[in-house]
Design a protein around this motif. Structure first.
Motif, PDB file in Angstrom:
ATOM      1  N   LEU A   1       0.765  -1.239   0.176  1.00  0.00           N
ATOM      2  CA  LEU A   1      -0.023  -0.013   0.114  1.00  0.00           C
ATOM      3  C   LEU A   1       0.879   1.171  -0.034  1.00  0.00           C
ATOM      4  CD1 LEU A   1      -2.763   1.478   0.171  1.00  0.00           C
ATOM      5  CD2 LEU A   1      -2.738   1.164   2.645  1.00  0.00           C
ATOM      6  N   SER A   2       1.871   1.276   0.900  1.00  0.00           N
ATOM      7  CA  SER A   2       2.619   2.579   0.943  1.00  0.00           C
ATOM      8  C   SER A   2       3.487   2.882  -0.310  1.00  0.00           C
ATOM      9  CB  SER A   2       3.301   2.726   2.401  1.00  0.00           C
ATOM     10  OG  SER A   2       4.691   1.464   2.340  1.00  0.00           O
ATOM     11  N   ALA A   3       4.075   1.560  -0.625  1.00  0.00           N
ATOM     12  CA  ALA A   3       5.030   1.816  -1.801  1.00  0.00           C
ATOM     13  C   ALA A   3       4.189   2.157  -3.215  1.00  0.00           C
ATOM     14  CB  ALA A   3       5.576   0.489  -2.301  1.00  0.00           C
ATOM     15  N   TYR A   4       3.027   1.692  -3.252  1.00  0.00           N
ATOM     16  CA  TYR A   4       2.008   2.133  -4.268  1.00  0.00           C
ATOM     17  C   TYR A   4       1.468   3.839  -4.304  1.00  0.00           C
ATOM     18  CZ  TYR A   4      -1.846   1.936  -7.723  1.00  0.00           C
ATOM     19  OH  TYR A   4      -2.708   2.237  -8.659  1.00  0.00           O
ATOM     20  N   CYS A   5       1.354   3.964  -2.974  1.00  0.00           N
ATOM     21  CA  CYS A   5       0.851   5.395  -2.593  1.00  0.00           C
ATOM     22  C   CYS A   5       1.949   6.573  -3.037  1.00  0.00           C
ATOM     23  CB  CYS A   5       0.563   5.518  -1.422  1.00  0.00           C
ATOM     24  SG  CYS A   5      -1.102   4.898  -1.047  1.00  0.00           S
ATOM     25  N   GLN A   6       2.962   5.999  -2.995  1.00  0.00           N
ATOM     26  CA  GLN A   6       4.056   6.891  -3.628  1.00  0.00           C
ATOM     27  C   GLN A   6       3.869   7.352  -5.074  1.00  0.00           C
ATOM     28  OE1 GLN A   6       8.341   6.070  -2.507  1.00  0.00           O
ATOM     29  NE2 GLN A   6       7.468   4.867  -0.878  1.00  0.00           N
ATOM     30  N   TRP A   7       3.271   6.442  -5.638  1.00  0.00           N
ATOM     31  CA  TRP A   7       2.995   6.756  -7.408  1.00  0.00           C
ATOM     32  C   TRP A   7       1.769   7.574  -7.419  1.00  0.00           C
ATOM     33  CZ3 TRP A   7       5.896   4.796 -11.422  1.00  0.00           C
ATOM     34  CH2 TRP A   7       6.869   3.940 -11.096  1.00  0.00           C
ATOM     35  N   LEU A   8       1.151   8.012  -6.404  1.00  0.00           N
ATOM     36  CA  LEU A   8      -0.139   8.667  -6.618  1.00  0.00           C
ATOM     37  C   LEU A   8      -0.042   9.953  -5.562  1.00  0.00           C
ATOM     38  CD1 LEU A   8      -2.705   5.863  -6.055  1.00  0.00           C
ATOM     39  CD2 LEU A   8      -2.154   6.890  -8.311  1.00  0.00           C
ATOM     40  N   PRO A   9      -0.939  11.094  -6.260  1.00  0.00           N
ATOM     41  CA  PRO A   9      -1.062  12.303  -5.359  1.00  0.00           C
ATOM     42  C   PRO A   9      -1.521  11.855  -4.132  1.00  0.00           C
ATOM     43  CG  PRO A   9      -2.402  12.352  -7.351  1.00  0.00           C
ATOM     44  CD  PRO A   9      -1.340  10.976  -7.458  1.00  0.00           C
ATOM     45  N   GLU A  10      -1.340  12.828  -3.120  1.00  0.00           N
ATOM     46  CA  GLU A  10      -1.723  12.493  -1.461  1.00  0.00           C
ATOM     47  C   GLU A  10      -3.263  12.444  -1.736  1.00  0.00           C
ATOM     48  OE1 GLU A  10       1.440  14.445   0.803  1.00  0.00           O
ATOM     49  OE2 GLU A  10      -0.351  14.363   2.098  1.00  0.00           O
ATOM     50  N   ALA A  11      -4.004  13.132  -2.539  1.00  0.00           N
ATOM     51  CA  ALA A  11      -5.242  13.073  -2.496  1.00  0.00           C
ATOM     52  C   ALA A  11      -6.099  11.840  -2.705  1.00  0.00           C
ATOM     53  CB  ALA A  11      -5.882  14.167  -3.368  1.00  0.00           C
ATOM     54  N   LEU A  12      -5.343  11.108  -3.237  1.00  0.00           N
ATOM     55  CA  LEU A  12      -5.854   9.932  -3.289  1.00  0.00           C
ATOM     56  C   LEU A  12      -5.553   8.882  -2.271  1.00  0.00           C
ATOM     57  CD1 LEU A  12      -5.493   9.344  -7.414  1.00  0.00           C
ATOM     58  CD2 LEU A  12      -7.625   9.757  -6.284  1.00  0.00           C
ATOM     59  N   HIS A  13      -4.471   8.879  -1.592  1.00  0.00           N
ATOM     60  CA  HIS A  13      -4.140   8.103  -0.563  1.00  0.00           C
ATOM     61  C   HIS A  13      -4.972   7.163   0.336  1.00  0.00           C
ATOM     62  CE1 HIS A  13       0.314   9.268  -0.898  1.00  0.00           C
ATOM     63  NE2 HIS A  13      -0.215   8.971  -2.172  1.00  0.00           N
ATOM     64  N   GLN A  14      -5.997   8.168   0.631  1.00  0.00           N
ATOM     65  CA  GLN A  14      -7.049   7.694   1.752  1.00  0.00           C
ATOM     66  C   GLN A  14      -8.087   6.843   0.942  1.00  0.00           C
ATOM     67  OE1 GLN A  14      -9.240  10.877   3.754  1.00  0.00           O
ATOM     68  NE2 GLN A  14      -9.184   9.450   5.557  1.00  0.00           N
ATOM     69  N   GLU A  15      -8.539   7.113  -0.105  1.00  0.00           N
ATOM     70  CA  GLU A  15      -9.370   6.336  -0.871  1.00  0.00           C
ATOM     71  C   GLU A  15      -8.666   5.120  -1.323  1.00  0.00           C
ATOM     72  OE1 GLU A  15     -10.635   8.275  -4.758  1.00  0.00           O
ATOM     73  OE2 GLU A  15     -10.852   6.262  -5.558  1.00  0.00           O
ATOM     74  N   VAL A  16      -7.539   5.080  -1.610  1.00  0.00           N
ATOM     75  CA  VAL A  16      -6.975   3.853  -2.068  1.00  0.00           C
ATOM     76  C   VAL A  16      -6.707   2.884  -0.830  1.00  0.00           C
ATOM     77  CG1 VAL A  16      -4.747   2.569  -2.857  1.00  0.00           C
ATOM     78  CG2 VAL A  16      -5.333   4.863  -4.027  1.00  0.00           C
ATOM     79  N   ALA A  17      -6.302   3.496   0.255  1.00  0.00           N
ATOM     80  CA  ALA A  17      -6.276   2.651   1.456  1.00  0.00           C
ATOM     81  C   ALA A  17      -7.620   1.995   1.791  1.00  0.00           C
ATOM     82  CB  ALA A  17      -5.637   3.477   2.601  1.00  0.00           C
ATOM     83  N   LYS A  18      -8.506   2.607   1.566  1.00  0.00           N
ATOM     84  CA  LYS A  18      -9.811   2.157   2.147  1.00  0.00           C
ATOM     85  C   LYS A  18     -10.364   0.702   1.286  1.00  0.00           C
ATOM     86  CE  LYS A  18     -12.779   5.910   3.080  1.00  0.00           C
ATOM     87  NZ  LYS A  18     -13.705   6.934   2.469  1.00  0.00           N
ATOM     88  N   SER A  19      -9.746   0.616   0.017  1.00  0.00           N
ATOM     89  CA  SER A  19     -10.183  -0.382  -0.906  1.00  0.00           C
ATOM     90  C   SER A  19      -8.838  -1.322  -0.915  1.00  0.00           C
ATOM     91  CB  SER A  19     -10.773  -0.047  -2.074  1.00  0.00           C
ATOM     92  OG  SER A  19      -9.879   0.751  -2.785  1.00  0.00           O
ATOM     93  N   TRP A  20      -8.196  -1.147  -0.130  1.00  0.00           N
ATOM     94  CA  TRP A  20      -6.832  -2.050   0.010  1.00  0.00           C
ATOM     95  C   TRP A  20      -7.256  -3.345   0.753  1.00  0.00           C
ATOM     96  CZ3 TRP A  20      -3.244  -0.976  -3.550  1.00  0.00           C
ATOM     97  CH2 TRP A  20      -2.183  -1.530  -3.380  1.00  0.00           C
ATOM     98  N   PRO A  21      -6.668  -4.482   0.255  1.00  0.00           N
ATOM     99  CA  PRO A  21      -6.072  -4.918  -0.967  1.00  0.00           C
ATOM    100  C   PRO A  21      -6.996  -4.849  -2.397  1.00  0.00           C
ATOM    101  CG  PRO A  21      -6.277  -6.716   0.068  1.00  0.00           C
ATOM    102  CD  PRO A  21      -6.687  -5.785   0.955  1.00  0.00           C
ATOM    103  N   PRO A  22      -6.519  -4.575  -3.448  1.00  0.00           N
ATOM    104  CA  PRO A  22      -7.273  -4.223  -4.446  1.00  0.00           C
ATOM    105  C   PRO A  22      -7.775  -5.576  -5.323  1.00  0.00           C
ATOM    106  CG  PRO A  22      -5.223  -3.476  -5.256  1.00  0.00           C
ATOM    107  CD  PRO A  22      -5.149  -4.205  -3.589  1.00  0.00           C
ATOM    108  N   ILE A  23      -8.252  -6.555  -4.418  1.00  0.00           N
ATOM    109  CA  ILE A  23      -8.497  -7.768  -4.810  1.00  0.00           C
ATOM    110  C   ILE A  23     -10.092  -7.973  -5.582  1.00  0.00           C
ATOM    111  CG2 ILE A  23      -8.713 -10.379  -4.553  1.00  0.00           C
ATOM    112  CD1 ILE A  23      -6.766  -9.779  -2.477  1.00  0.00           C
TER     113      ILE A  23
END
Length: 981
Positions: A959-981
């Motif tokens: 999750l954290s490695a992936y977030c480094q590729w995205l703007p901070e604004a998206l981090h929370q949204e990504v974290a919510k649906s992690w893992p993306p299975i």
DNA sequence: CTCTCCCT
């Protein structure tokens, strides 16, 4: 001591034997007769198992007395009792006299004199070696000694190197001991009569080896006797090695066991002086043989080239000059045997009236009314013949009354019908009916002359032989120790085998042996032939031993060890077949060396070890269940395992009639071959398809001798295939019950799809037997034009004209055994796919560029390759992307692109860097590439499956490695649906 | 283009 002596005293036994109630004895004999009559699958040609005249006599007294007239009930009853009593008396007398006969015969055997010595040695030592030539009677007597001395608390097991011997010995001992075959039994590959009452069990050595796989301590046995140990057959050698460990183990566990090793020659040092085998050397007991004396006559000179010519002259002389008595001649091969037979029949023909009916059929047209003498004198007379003739007879034998003088005016080549010679060929592949002729008395007024190969040395004993002619040579198979490629060569025999040959002249009366070489040459012969285990590839043995959890085969106590190269080659082959775990390639040199010779077995290897065929074929069987190919795979493996399924129709004919018959049969077989090979797709399976067709057709017709005869198939081979199919089907079902394989006698031909599948399955087992057609630039010799190169040989091999693929000449093909007959054409792109272990792959191709395969979740690419050693170019094929850092990089790129997890696709447009920068060499400069890559590498994640399994235990992974590729604004949204299975 | 002999 006194007690022991009494126990071992034959007289004691004699009495207890005769005290047996006659009725009981009777039933035993009858049972045994039935068993003899039903003997199946045994080479009937052996004199030992031929139903003798005696059998008929015995049957007579089994038939009930049947002269009945109308009588009163009382009279009838009385008469019957009288009759019964009489009959009983007759039976008893008969049995008594038979027993007396048997006892007398037993008494004549020298081994009987040694009974006490043997039994005392057995009592005091766990292992004993008994040394006695053929004729000492040890095989039949020693088991009886053991039984009578009370060693039958468990089974007394005796191993023989040949099936016929196991069967016939069990019958003979049962008869001698007057015990039922329920008690004295046998077990060979396909059959046996062992019961829960069995106390003495004769079996082939391979059978006992298989039993060790099931029960390492052989707990059902109290004694094991290894017979014919001097023959040094591979299984016997391994058994001795294993038993040298099993016996002490059993004794330690309080379940004592005895081992007896019986050997014919005095070469027992390999057993006794081998401290690795027996720490305390076992005692050796020598037993004299009861053989008639055989006078040995050496030649003064040794013909180097035309020894068959020399043999011919010698036979002529014996036949003309010496008293009656059969002649047995040892030559090296089938072709030699046939040509000499022809020559002798021309020289000493005999009239029809002398012929047996069976013989008539074949030869009646050969006895010509008159022979054209000019024609005969034109036959090539051996060069230097006179020279050699003058030298007949060696110093040692000067003056011997049976020394044949040398008359330079001998005209052997002229036909002489006045002294007919009954000439018979004898070799292993000869049809059993033909073989059986040598055991029957020759037609009256003729002399028997058997022209034989090595079969007559040990396997078959011909009665009535007084003269042996020994050419001094043998044909042997030689294997290249590294490549395993084999060839046949004629070499000198050993002294031991020459003596064995000579001994064949002294079985019924004193005899003579004519050696067609000088005593000096004999002195240069090696004393013994080498143990077979040192002369052949050992992959089958190594696999069996690994299955017994003997990982370090080098340390195994072989009586004679195979060479280190042979052991390494065996492990390498087994590793490439997947039967053994691949050894580590890194580490200290010494460790790597060690590991190469101690690879542990894999589950696949265990399954393969349970299939009673060569490891290459076992691999083919293991793959067989795919695409419903199993019945075909089993049939093909059975056919490949059995040698010479087609009859040899190329042999020279004895007469014009025979010749035209042979021509007809040849034509028929060619036609059938074409039919069995099929058309189109099936043709590409080549000779395998021919075999499959032959097996299928033969079975469909009920596997009758008639069908085989009509279609050029060897009946014995087809019967063996039929039984092997049954055995293999059971073996496969045992490993994999869900396939539910069965032998279908009405098997339909494989479909086109199955043919392709079969070709691939076979290829997977024969990877190192791949051959490629000689290419333009490689043709160094015009003869090589249609030749094939194999990775193992410098010289090319050729497709046999009778092969189904002779006209097709595919670029690649698989060969098996060493015969260039068995072919199966191979598509080039199968090689890297099915035999990756034999290919060197280049790095993945740029175009088409590697991709992510969403169905398997792995990375795929195209790679070109070359075939091992010979570096044949193979076409690029699609395959897994190779392991390594590149693969992690690619995987992370596809992950970022949303190919691995579709849920990440919606973020692709928002990525702060292009995913393709993952692939750049300067990628390390970017913290986000390093973070992602590092995370994947740390958990060894380079495919979807492993990624998902990591997420199962660590849901925030990546999750954290992936977030480094995205703007901070998206981090929370990504974290919510992690893992993306 | 030519194959001794055995065994699970």
């Amino acid at each position: 001591m006194g007690k022991l002596r009494k126990k071992h005293n034959w007289k004691g036994r004699h009495q207890s034997d005769t005290q047996q109630p006659a009725d009981e004895a009777k039933t035993d004999v009858v049972v045994e007769l039935q068993a003899v009559d039903r003997l199946k699958g045994v080479d009937e040609s052996n004199a030992l198992v031929l139903p003798a005249n005696k059998a008929k006599k015995k049957k007579a007294w089994v038939t009930p007395v049947s002269t009945k007239r109308p009588l009163t009930k009382k009279q009838r009853k009385e008469l019957q009792t009288v009759l019964e009593r009489k009959e009983k008396k007759v039976r008893r007398a008969d049995i008594l006299s038979k027993l007396a006969e048997v006892q007398e015969a037993r008494l004549k055997l020298p081994v009987l004199a040694e009974e006490q010595v043997i039994m005392e040695a057995v009592r005091e030592n766990p292992c004993v070696v008994i040394c006695g030539e053929t004729g000492s009677g040890k095989t039949t007597q020693v088991p009886q000694f053991l039984y009578e001395a009370g060693y039958a608390s468990g089974i007394i097991g005796i191993t023989e190197p040949r099936r016929v011997a196991a069967v016939s010995m069990s019958h003979r001992v049962a008869k001698e001991m007057n015990l039922s075959t329920r008690v004295v039994s046998y077990q060979i590959r396909y059959e046996g009569n062992v019961t829960s009452d069995t106390k003495i069990k004769f079996m082939t050595d391979g059978v006992l080896l298989k039993e060790i796989q099931k029960d390492f301590l052989l707990q059902r046995y109290s004694v094991i006797v290894i017979d014919e140990a001097h023959e040094r057959s591979v299984y016997t050698d391994i058994l001795i090695g294993l038993l040298s460990r099993i016996v002490p183990l059993r004794n330690k566990k309080g379940m004592p066991m005895k081992l007896l090793v019986m050997s014919a020659t005095l070469r027992v040092e390999d057993f006794t002086d081998n401290t690795k085998l027996f720490r305390i050397p076992p005692p050796v007991i020598k037993v004299d043989a009861r053989q008639f004396p055989v006078t040995i006559h050496f030649n003064k000179r040794t013909p180097m080239e035309d020894y068959t010519g020399e043999v011919f002259h010698k036979i002529c002389k014996i036949h003309r000059m010496l008293p009656p008595g059969g002649i047995l001649v040892f030559l090296t091969g089938q072709a030699e045997v046939h040509s000499l037979c022809r020559r002798l029949r021309k020289a000493f023909p005999f009239r029809k009236s002398n012929e047996e009916s069976a013989f008539k059929r074949h030869l009646c047209h050969q006895s010509l009314p008159r022979i054209d003498l000019d024609n005969y004198s034109a036959l090539p007379v051996d060069e230097g013949d006179e020279d050699r003739e003058a030298g007949i007879g060696d110093e040692e034998d000067e003056g011997s009354d049976l020394e044949i003088g040398d008359d330079p005016n001998d005209a052997e080549e002229k036909a002489d019908p006045s002294i007919p010679l009954y000439v018979l060929p004898l070799y292993s592949l000869l049809a059993p009916e033909q073989q059986a002729k040598v055991f029957r008395p020759p037609p009256p007024g003729t002399r028997l002359c058997v022209i034989a190969t090595n079969v007559a040395e040990t396997s078959l004993t011909i009665p009535g032989i007084k003269y042996v002619v020994d050419c001094g040579r043998v044909k042997k198979r030689f294997y290249d120790r590294v490549t395993g490629v084999s060839s046949f060569k004629v070499t000198w025999t050993s002294q031991a085998s020459a003596n064995q040959r000579a001994g064949r002249a002294g079985r019924t009366e004193p005899g003579h042996c004519y050696r067609l070489y000088s005593s000096a040459v004999f002195g240069d012969f090696s004393l013994f032939s080498e143990a077979e285990i040192t002369r052949r590839p050992v992959e089958d043995l190594v696999l069996q031993m690994k299955d017994l959890n003997i990982d370090k085969v080098v340390n195994f106590p072989f009586p004679t060890s195979p060479s280190a190269e042979a052991l390494v080659a065996a492990e390498q082959l087994l590793v490439s077949l997947g039967a053994l775990k691949e050894p580590p390639r890194t580490g200290r040199v010494k460790d790597i060396e060690q590991a190469r010779l101690s690879c542990p077995i894999t589950p696949l290897g265990r399954a393969m070890a349970s299939f009673p065929v060569a490891p290459r074929y076992a691999k083919i069987l293991a793959l067989g269940k795919q695409q419903d190919c199993l019945p075909y795979v089993i049939a093909v493996v059975a056919a490949m395992t059995v040698r010479e399924i087609f009859e040899d129709l190329d042999r020279p004919a004895g007469s014009e009639d025979e010749s035209s018959k042979l021509n007809q049969r040849r034509a028929r077989l060619t036609q059938m071959r074409r039919l069995w090979a099929g058309q189109g797709a099936s043709l590409l399976l080549g000779d395998l398809m021919v075999m499959l067709g032959a097996v299928g057709a033969c079975e469909f017709a009920g596997c009758t001798p008639k069908f085989c005869e009509d279609n050029g198939l060897r009946y014995k081979a087809m019967v063996e295939i039929r039984r092997l199919r049954g055995q293999l089907t059971n073996a496969v079902n045992a490993v994999c019950p869900e396939v539910g394989a069965f032998v279908n006698p009405k098997m339909t031909p494989p479909t086109e799809h199955q043919v392709v599948c079969l070709r691939q399955i076979v290829l997977a087992g024969l990877g190192d037997h791949l051959a490629r057609r000689v290419q333009g630039e490689e043709i160094l010799d015009p003869k090589w034009k249609n030749g094939y190169k194999t990775p193992l040989m410098d010289e090319p091999v050729f497709i046999h004209p009778s092969s189904a693929l002779f006209k097709t000449l595919p670029e690649f093909r698989a060969v098996w055994s060493e015969v260039p007959l068995g072919l199966d054409s191979v598509e080039a792109e199968w090689v890297p796919q099915l035999l990756p272990q034999y290919c060197h792959f280049s790095s993945p191709q740029e175009s088409p560029s590697p991709w992510f395969c969403s169905s398997t979740g792995t990375l795929r690419c195209h790679r070109a390759s070359t075939f091992f050693r010979v570096a044949w170019q193979l076409p690029a094929v699609e395959m897994e992307y190779p392991d390594g850092l590149e693969r992690y990089k690619l995987f992370s790129r596809f992950l970022l692109e949303g190919q691995v997890c579709p849920k990440l696709k919606k973020y692709v447009g928002r990525l702060l860097s292009n995913p393709s920068i993952m692939m750049k060499t300067w990628a390390k400069l970017q913290p986000r590439t390093e973070a992602l890559l590092g995370a994947l590498v740390s958990k060894r994640v380079d495919c979807r499956d492993t990624l998902y399994s990591v997420w199962k235990t660590e849901d925030k992974f990546l999750l954290s490695a992936y977030c480094q590729w995205l703007p901070e604004a998206l981090h929370q949204e990504v974290a919510k649906s992690w893992p993306p299975i």
